[in-house]
Scaffold this motif. Structure first.
Motif, PDB file in Angstrom:
ATOM      1  N   ALA A 247       0.620  -1.515   0.025  1.00 26.59           N
ATOM      2  CA  ALA A 247      -0.029  -0.240  -0.202  1.00 26.59           C
ATOM      3  C   ALA A 247       0.795   1.541   0.190  1.00 26.59           C
ATOM      4  O   ALA A 247       0.450   2.097  -0.289  1.00 26.59           O
ATOM      5  N   ALA A 248       1.783   1.394   0.659  1.00 27.00           N
ATOM      6  CA  ALA A 248       2.696   2.021   0.708  1.00 27.00           C
ATOM      7  C   ALA A 248       3.620   2.701  -0.734  1.00 27.00           C
ATOM      8  O   ALA A 248       3.949   2.928  -1.558  1.00 27.00           O
ATOM      9  N   MET A 249       3.638   1.391  -0.741  1.00 33.09           N
ATOM     10  CA  MET A 249       3.793   1.553  -2.511  1.00 33.09           C
ATOM     11  C   MET A 249       3.416   2.359  -3.435  1.00 33.09           C
ATOM     12  O   MET A 249       3.710   3.067  -4.332  1.00 33.09           O
ATOM     13  N   ASN A 250       1.896   2.155  -3.591  1.00 41.21           N
ATOM     14  CA  ASN A 250       0.813   2.330  -4.544  1.00 41.21           C
ATOM     15  C   ASN A 250       0.725   3.807  -4.344  1.00 41.21           C
ATOM     16  O   ASN A 250      -0.124   4.374  -5.069  1.00 41.21           O
TER      17      ASN A 250
ATOM     18  N   GLU B 115      -7.532   0.338   0.678  1.00 35.85           N
ATOM     19  CA  GLU B 115      -8.265  -0.344   0.735  1.00 35.85           C
ATOM     20  C   GLU B 115      -8.556  -1.464  -0.915  1.00 35.85           C
ATOM     21  O   GLU B 115      -8.320  -2.363  -1.171  1.00 35.85           O
ATOM     22  N   GLN B 116      -7.924   0.548  -1.671  1.00 37.11           N
ATOM     23  CA  GLN B 116      -7.555  -0.630  -2.648  1.00 37.11           C
ATOM     24  C   GLN B 116      -6.381  -1.501  -3.346  1.00 37.11           C
ATOM     25  O   GLN B 116      -6.359  -2.366  -3.662  1.00 37.11           O
ATOM     26  N   SER B 117      -5.267  -1.136  -2.739  1.00 36.11           N
ATOM     27  CA  SER B 117      -4.141  -1.842  -2.248  1.00 36.11           C
ATOM     28  C   SER B 117      -4.035  -3.336  -1.951  1.00 36.11           C
ATOM     29  O   SER B 117      -4.357  -4.518  -2.192  1.00 36.11           O
ATOM     30  N   ALA B 118      -4.861  -3.544  -1.098  1.00 31.86           N
ATOM     31  CA  ALA B 118      -5.371  -4.355  -0.127  1.00 31.86           C
ATOM     32  C   ALA B 118      -5.972  -5.693  -0.660  1.00 31.86           C
ATOM     33  O   ALA B 118      -5.628  -6.906  -0.905  1.00 31.86           O
ATOM     34  N   ALA B 119      -6.873  -5.302  -1.548  1.00 32.96           N
ATOM     35  CA  ALA B 119      -7.930  -5.697  -2.317  1.00 32.96           C
ATOM     36  C   ALA B 119      -7.302  -6.821  -3.779  1.00 32.96           C
ATOM     37  O   ALA B 119      -7.247  -7.477  -4.027  1.00 32.96           O
TER      38      ALA B 119
END
Length: 180
Positions: free
Chosen positions: A26-29, A45-49
Motif C-alpha cells: 500500500a505504501a508503494m502504491n 483499501e485498493q491495495s489490499a483488494a
C-alpha cells in the motif's frame, strides 16, 4: 488445489503474498513516483483488494503476480510475474510485469525477476511468446524490457482503453521462446 509455484533467483524469491505484505504494498502504491505511469495512486483499501486478487489468482493457477522479496533479508520489495493480458486490450497473450518500491530501484532486481518469469513462462507453461506493456514514456520499464531481450515494434503501439489521459498511449514489447 493447485500448487503455487515459487521462483528463486540468486538474490530474489517470488512467492505467494502474506498479510505482512499489504502495508508495504500500500505504501508503494501511494508513492507518486512508483505510480508515475499509472492513472492514479491507490488507497490502502485498493491495495489490499489487489493483494487478495493476486492471492486468489496464484491459488487458482499456480502462477501470476508474485510478491517479490530479497532472499537474503526477507524484505518485501514489490511484485513481479506473469498474467493473461486484460480482455479490454486489442490483443491477447500473457504479459510479464514488475513494480518495485523506490528503495529497490537501481539494483537490477526487476531484470532478475523478469528473467525468472520469462524462464517460467517458456519452460514450465510452454508459452510461445510473452509480452510486456507500459505507457510510452516509462523509460525505466522499457529499459528492463530491452535488458530482457524483448523487442519493440512501433506498429504494436496502442491506446489503452482502460486508461484516460496522457498515459493512454502504450507500447508492447515481445519475446518469443527460443527455438532449440
Amino acid at each position: 488445489m493447485t500448487t503455487i509455484s515459487e521462483l528463486r533467483t540468486d538474490r530474489l524469491l517470488l512467492r505467494q503474498w502474506r498479510d505482512s505484505d499489504v502495508l508495504p504494498w500500500a505504501a508503494m502504491n501511494a508513492d507518486p513516483l512508483v505510480r508515475e505511469f499509472f492513472p492514479e495512486i491507490l488507497t490502502y483499501e485498493q491495495s489490499a483488494a489487489s493483494v487478495a486478487n493476486f492471492r486468489g489468482e496464484l491459488a487458482a493457477r499456480g502462477w501470476g503476480w508474485w510478491a517479490l522479496e530479497v532472499a537474503a533479508t526477507g524484505e518485501f520489495i514489490g511484485f513481479a510475474g506473469l498474467d493473461p493480458v486484460d480482455e479490454e486490450l486489442p490483443f491477447g497473450g500473457v504479459e510479464a510485469g514488475w513494480r518495485l518500491a523506490r528503495s529497490a530501484w537501481g539494483h537490477g532486481y526487476a531484470t532478475e525477476a523478469g528473467h525468472a518469469c520469462l524462464d517460467y513462462g517458456f519452460d514450465v507453461l510452454g508459452l510461445p511468446e510473452i509480452l510486456a506493456i507500459t505507457a510510452v514514456g516509462n523509460d525505466r520499464s522499457r529499459a528492463v524490457m530491452h535488458r530482457l531481450g524483448m523487442t519493440y515494434d512501433p506498429a504494436d503501439d496502442f491506446d489503452d482503453p482502460t486508461v484516460d489521459g496522457p498515459l493512454r498511449h502504450s507500447v508492447v514489447y515481445r519475446i518469443a521462446k527460443a527455438v532449440s
